[in-house]
Design a protein around this motif. Structure first.
Motif, mmCIF file in Angstrom:
data_model
loop_
_atom_site.group_PDB
_atom_site.id
_atom_site.type_symbol
_atom_site.label_atom_id
_atom_site.label_comp_id
_atom_site.label_asym_id
_atom_site.label_seq_id
_atom_site.Cartn_x
_atom_site.Cartn_y
_atom_site.Cartn_z
ATOM 1 N N ALA A 1 0.865 -1.181 0.000
ATOM 2 C CA ALA A 1 0.000 0.000 0.000
ATOM 3 C C ALA A 1 0.900 1.229 0.000
ATOM 4 O O ALA A 1 1.858 1.307 0.765
ATOM 5 N N VAL A 2 0.598 2.182 -0.872
ATOM 6 C CA VAL A 2 1.414 3.394 -0.998
ATOM 7 C C VAL A 2 0.536 4.624 -0.758
ATOM 8 O O VAL A 2 -0.498 4.790 -1.407
ATOM 9 N N ALA A 3 0.965 5.477 0.180
ATOM 10 C CA ALA A 3 0.234 6.710 0.490
ATOM 11 C C ALA A 3 0.712 7.812 -0.455
ATOM 12 O O ALA A 3 1.764 8.411 -0.237
ATOM 13 N N SER A 4 -0.054 8.031 -1.525
ATOM 14 C CA SER A 4 0.332 9.016 -2.533
ATOM 15 C C SER A 4 -0.915 9.700 -3.076
ATOM 16 O O SER A 4 -1.914 9.042 -3.364
ATOM 17 N N SER A 5 -0.831 11.011 -3.232
ATOM 18 C CA SER A 5 -1.974 11.747 -3.793
ATOM 19 C C SER A 5 -1.859 11.913 -5.303
ATOM 20 O O SER A 5 -2.835 12.226 -5.967
ATOM 21 N N ASP A 6 -0.631 11.700 -5.849
ATOM 22 C CA ASP A 6 -0.451 11.948 -7.280
ATOM 23 C C ASP A 6 -0.045 10.716 -8.095
ATOM 24 O O ASP A 6 0.077 10.784 -9.308
ATOM 25 N N GLY A 7 0.182 9.580 -7.436
ATOM 26 C CA GLY A 7 0.532 8.359 -8.152
ATOM 27 C C GLY A 7 1.976 8.297 -8.619
ATOM 28 O O GLY A 7 2.372 7.342 -9.264
ATOM 29 N N LYS A 8 2.766 9.301 -8.289
ATOM 30 C CA LYS A 8 4.172 9.323 -8.690
ATOM 31 C C LYS A 8 5.119 9.376 -7.490
ATOM 32 O O LYS A 8 6.157 8.743 -7.480
ATOM 33 N N TYR A 9 4.730 10.143 -6.475
ATOM 34 C CA TYR A 9 5.594 10.406 -5.332
ATOM 35 C C TYR A 9 4.881 9.991 -4.040
ATOM 36 O O TYR A 9 3.669 10.185 -3.912
ATOM 37 N N ALA B 1 -3.492 10.121 4.954
ATOM 38 C CA ALA B 1 -3.676 9.618 3.590
ATOM 39 C C ALA B 1 -5.155 9.530 3.214
ATOM 40 O O ALA B 1 -5.934 8.899 3.924
ATOM 41 N N SER B 2 -5.500 10.157 2.107
ATOM 42 C CA SER B 2 -6.882 10.095 1.622
ATOM 43 C C SER B 2 -7.081 8.905 0.689
ATOM 44 O O SER B 2 -8.195 8.551 0.352
ATOM 45 N N GLN B 3 -5.953 8.299 0.297
ATOM 46 C CA GLN B 3 -6.036 7.119 -0.573
ATOM 47 C C GLN B 3 -4.750 6.311 -0.471
ATOM 48 O O GLN B 3 -3.708 6.830 -0.086
ATOM 49 N N PHE B 4 -4.872 5.044 -0.805
ATOM 50 C CA PHE B 4 -3.711 4.159 -0.901
ATOM 51 C C PHE B 4 -3.715 3.529 -2.288
ATOM 52 O O PHE B 4 -4.744 3.039 -2.745
ATOM 53 N N LEU B 5 -2.565 3.576 -2.930
ATOM 54 C CA LEU B 5 -2.394 2.894 -4.201
ATOM 55 C C LEU B 5 -1.856 1.513 -3.871
ATOM 56 O O LEU B 5 -0.884 1.384 -3.113
ATOM 57 N N ILE B 6 -2.468 0.484 -4.397
ATOM 58 C CA ILE B 6 -2.066 -0.884 -4.086
ATOM 59 C C ILE B 6 -1.282 -1.445 -5.275
ATOM 60 O O ILE B 6 -1.757 -1.418 -6.414
ATOM 61 N N PHE C 1 10.113 8.878 -4.894
ATOM 62 C CA PHE C 1 9.296 8.410 -6.004
ATOM 63 C C PHE C 1 8.862 6.958 -5.750
ATOM 64 O O PHE C 1 9.641 6.147 -5.247
ATOM 65 N N ILE C 2 7.627 6.649 -6.104
ATOM 66 C CA ILE C 2 7.078 5.309 -5.898
ATOM 67 C C ILE C 2 7.958 4.260 -6.572
ATOM 68 O O ILE C 2 8.288 3.247 -5.955
ATOM 69 N N GLU C 3 8.342 4.497 -7.816
ATOM 70 C CA GLU C 3 9.185 3.547 -8.573
ATOM 71 C C GLU C 3 10.455 3.204 -7.783
ATOM 72 O O GLU C 3 10.809 2.036 -7.644
ATOM 73 N N ASP C 4 11.132 4.236 -7.291
ATOM 74 C CA ASP C 4 12.387 4.036 -6.563
ATOM 75 C C ASP C 4 12.163 3.259 -5.265
ATOM 76 O O ASP C 4 12.925 2.352 -4.923
ATOM 77 N N ALA C 5 11.121 3.624 -4.542
ATOM 78 C CA ALA C 5 10.838 2.967 -3.262
ATOM 79 C C ALA C 5 10.486 1.488 -3.456
ATOM 80 O O ALA C 5 10.919 0.637 -2.671
#
Length: 114
Positions: free
Chosen positions: A6-14, A22-27, A97-101
């Motif tokens: 689960a990633v706490a990100s508002s923009d899908g990149k960072y 967090a208002s959303q989690f990207l899975i 950045f999500i990719e790096d993490a």
């Protein structure tokens, strides 16, 4: 074996959201070789506000991602870390950045299994 993150990100990149805010989690599904794929976006009612946070709302946020093995956020408070660990979710603070993490996390998970 792939794991869910689960990633706490508002923009899908960072990774730019505090776990409790967090208002959303990207899975994402993360494979051992570092490859990953986006699975879904889950809307979340933030557990924290300017007045503080409630244990119940924090539990709800954790329940929302209970099928994940880890969470990445820009910041995670000690209370949230305790709840996440009790629910077998590894917390990682990674304001990057999500990719790096995700690549870094794959490397950490691989080291643990070797």
């Amino acid at each position: 074996m792939p794991i869910k993150i689960a990633v706490a990100s508002s923009d899908g990149k960072y990774i730019n959201q505090h776990f409790g805010m967090a208002s959303q989690f990207l899975i994402f599904e993360l494979n051992e070789d570092g490859t990953h794929k986006f699975l879904e976006l889950r809307e979340n009612k933030p557990a924290c506000s300017v007045e503080g946070h409630s244990e119940l709302s924090m539990e709800e946020s954790v329940k929302l991602i209970s099928d994940c093995q880890a969470v990445l956020a820009s910041q995670i408070g000690p209370g949230a870390i305790d709840i996440l660990l009790k629910n077998n979710i590894d917390p990682y603070i990674a304001p990057t950045f999500i990719e790096d993490a995700l690549k870094q996390l794959a490397g950490l998970k691989k080291e643990k299994t070797e």
